[in-house]
Design an enzyme around this catalytic site. Sequence first.
Site, mmCIF file in Angstrom:
data_model
loop_
_atom_site.group_PDB
_atom_site.id
_atom_site.type_symbol
_atom_site.label_atom_id
_atom_site.label_comp_id
_atom_site.label_asym_id
_atom_site.label_seq_id
_atom_site.Cartn_x
_atom_site.Cartn_y
_atom_site.Cartn_z
ATOM 1 N N LYS A 1 0.857 -1.189 0.000
ATOM 2 C CA LYS A 1 0.000 0.000 0.000
ATOM 3 C C LYS A 1 0.889 1.234 0.000
ATOM 4 O O LYS A 1 1.662 1.460 0.928
ATOM 5 C CB LYS A 1 -0.906 -0.007 1.228
ATOM 6 C CG LYS A 1 -1.697 1.292 1.427
ATOM 7 C CD LYS A 1 -2.408 1.305 2.778
ATOM 8 C CE LYS A 1 -2.997 2.674 3.091
ATOM 9 N NZ LYS A 1 -3.615 2.740 4.438
ATOM 10 N N ARG B 1 -7.442 -0.291 1.414
ATOM 11 C CA ARG B 1 -7.909 -1.603 0.966
ATOM 12 C C ARG B 1 -8.403 -1.558 -0.474
ATOM 13 O O ARG B 1 -8.373 -2.571 -1.171
ATOM 14 C CB ARG B 1 -8.992 -2.122 1.907
ATOM 15 C CG ARG B 1 -10.276 -1.317 1.922
ATOM 16 C CD ARG B 1 -11.108 -1.559 3.161
ATOM 17 N NE ARG B 1 -10.450 -1.033 4.349
ATOM 18 C CZ ARG B 1 -10.940 -1.167 5.586
ATOM 19 N NH1 ARG B 1 -12.087 -1.798 5.785
ATOM 20 N NH2 ARG B 1 -10.292 -0.650 6.615
ATOM 21 N N LYS C 1 -9.892 13.330 8.029
ATOM 22 C CA LYS C 1 -9.333 12.996 9.328
ATOM 23 C C LYS C 1 -9.223 14.253 10.193
ATOM 24 O O LYS C 1 -8.981 15.346 9.672
ATOM 25 C CB LYS C 1 -7.923 12.404 9.170
ATOM 26 C CG LYS C 1 -7.833 11.041 8.529
ATOM 27 C CD LYS C 1 -6.374 10.625 8.412
ATOM 28 C CE LYS C 1 -6.207 9.278 7.743
ATOM 29 N NZ LYS C 1 -6.660 8.171 8.602
ATOM 30 N N GLU D 1 -9.403 3.838 2.283
ATOM 31 C CA GLU D 1 -8.959 3.833 0.881
ATOM 32 C C GLU D 1 -7.852 2.822 0.605
ATOM 33 O O GLU D 1 -7.688 2.352 -0.521
ATOM 34 C CB GLU D 1 -8.481 5.243 0.489
ATOM 35 C CG GLU D 1 -7.036 5.588 0.836
ATOM 36 C CD GLU D 1 -6.733 5.578 2.327
ATOM 37 O OE1 GLU D 1 -5.573 5.309 2.689
ATOM 38 O OE2 GLU D 1 -7.651 5.843 3.132
ATOM 39 N N ASP E 1 1.687 6.539 5.642
ATOM 40 C CA ASP E 1 0.663 5.659 5.102
ATOM 41 C C ASP E 1 1.132 4.920 3.853
ATOM 42 O O ASP E 1 0.412 4.081 3.337
ATOM 43 C CB ASP E 1 -0.631 6.440 4.810
ATOM 44 C CG ASP E 1 -1.875 5.594 5.017
ATOM 45 O OD1 ASP E 1 -1.793 4.578 5.737
ATOM 46 O OD2 ASP E 1 -2.928 5.943 4.459
ATOM 47 N N ASP F 1 -12.071 7.166 4.016
ATOM 48 C CA ASP F 1 -10.822 6.988 4.753
ATOM 49 C C ASP F 1 -10.419 5.524 4.836
ATOM 50 O O ASP F 1 -9.387 5.201 5.419
ATOM 51 C CB ASP F 1 -10.955 7.582 6.163
ATOM 52 C CG ASP F 1 -9.611 7.805 6.831
ATOM 53 O OD1 ASP F 1 -8.593 7.877 6.110
ATOM 54 O OD2 ASP F 1 -9.575 7.911 8.067
ATOM 55 N N ASP G 1 -2.469 10.610 3.396
ATOM 56 C CA ASP G 1 -3.885 10.277 3.543
ATOM 57 C C ASP G 1 -4.590 11.338 4.370
ATOM 58 O O ASP G 1 -4.479 11.380 5.594
ATOM 59 C CB ASP G 1 -4.037 8.906 4.208
ATOM 60 C CG ASP G 1 -5.495 8.497 4.340
ATOM 61 O OD1 ASP G 1 -6.334 9.060 3.616
ATOM 62 O OD2 ASP G 1 -5.777 7.606 5.164
#
Length: 468
Positions: free
Chosen positions: A229, A315, A241, A313, A252, A311, A234
Site C-alpha cells: 500500500k 484496501r 481525518k 482507501e 501511510d 478513509d 492520507d
Amino acid sequence: MESIFVSAATADDDAIPLIPVTRDALPDLLARNPERWRNWVEQSDFKAESGSLLHVPADDGRTAAVLLGHEPERSHWMLAQALKRLWPGLYRLESAGIKADVLITLLVGWGLAGYRFERYRKAEKPLPRLVWPEGVDRARVEALVAAHRLARDLINTPPADMMPVHLALAARELAEEFGAGLRVISDDEALEEGFPCIHTVGAASAFSPRVIELTWGRPDMPHVVLVGKGVCFDSGGLNLKPGNSMRLMKKDMGGAAIVLGLARAIMALGLPVRITALVGAVENAVGSRSFRPGDVLKARNGKTIEIDNTDAEGRLVLADLLVRAGECHPDLVIDFATLTGAARVAVGTEIAAFFSDDEVLAADLQAPAGYWDDPVWRLPLHEPYRHLLDSRVADLVNSSSGGYAGAITAALFLKEFAPEGVPWLHFDVMAWNTRARPGRPKGGEAMGLRAVLGLLEARHGQGSSGPA
C-alpha cells in the site's frame, strides 16, 4: 554503512575492545585482567546487568576496554544499545564464544542503531565504528541493514517529497541497481481501465497515481508476489481525518516502503526466488474529483464496492493489486499495509499483526520472527464476520459501519480479491516507532521485514538468516 563498519584489514591496532560479559562471568574476566579493572568495576558498582555499559580506563587515561553487560538469551540489541552510548571512535568486538547465528543478529542491530535520517538536518557528531569480526558474512548483514535504511528513509521523507512520482523514482533506482525489470503505469486512461480503484482513490490529487511493478529472478524459481500500500499521504478524503490523526499520514505508504526494502534484501542476497513487487502509489486528497461515501466502484476483477468511508482507501488500492497478483501466477502472495487503527488497538504499535489463510505458512513465520526479535501476531480471518461487509447495492462495502473487528473485516475485504488457492500473508502494521529503542529509532520502521525474509530463506534456501 561505511561510517559504522570498518574492514579488519584496514583497521589500526588502536580499536577499543568491546567485551560482552554476563553477571556470572564477570569475576573470571576480572581475574584475567589487571587489578585496576577490578577496582574500577567495584568503584563503579558495575554488576554486568543486561544493558549496562562500563568504560574501563587505561593507565594513560584513554579507554582500555568497554564492558557490555548482557544476558545470553536476551542479547539481540546488545550492540545497538551500546552504539548510542559509546564515544566516537573505533571499536573491536571480542566475539569469542558468541555463536555465529547470534553474532549476525548483534551486527545487524549495530547497523540498525546507526541509522540517522539526515536529508534535512545533519547529525552533530560522528558515530562510533566497529571493526568487522572474522567469520561473519558481511554481505548478509549489510543487505539487511540497507533494506531497513531504504524503508525508513522512504517513510520518514515528508509527503511533499514522497508523492507517487517520487516513490516510482525510488523503485526505478532500486531496479537499476539490481538489474530488475520495472514497469510504471501513470497514464490516466490506462489506470482507469486496468486499476480503477487506484485511479479513483488518487483522482483528487495534483500528483497522479502510479502502479509500480518490479520484477526480478529466473522464471523457473518459486514466484513470490509482494504487494504494498503506497498511500503517500492520507487526508481521509471527504471523510476528512482530524488534524491529530493526519499528522503522521506521511507513513501511510509504509507498506510500499517495506515491500521495496524487502525486495532489496532479496535481490542483494540473491535468494533463489522470483519476485514481483506491486505498489499502488496514490495521494488520498480532497478536491472536486474526490470519491464520495455512497459511490460504487468496480475493481480490477469486476467486483463492485460501495464506499462507506473514503478513509478506508488503502484496501481499495490493495484490491486492484491483489487481483493483479493473481494474474502473475504466484506461489505465494504477501502484502504489507498501514491499514487499520483496529490492528493497533489489538496488538499495539510494536507488533506486526498478520492474517493468513494457510496454517503452515502462519506457523513457519514464528521461528524467524523470534530469531530476529521482529514480533508478529496472528489475528483470525473470522469468516462469520463477512456479513459486516454486505451491501444492498453492490457486491460488498469497503468498510463496516459497526465499529467492531475493524482489522478482521479489512482482511476479509482483501480476501475477496486475493488469488484463490495461493498461500497468502496480509500484514497490518504501524510502520512507525512511536518511541526510541536500541536499533529502532523513533520514526519509520520496516516492521515484519526480517521475519518475512527469514521465512523465505528457510523455505527456499540461505537459511542462515534464521532457523529453518
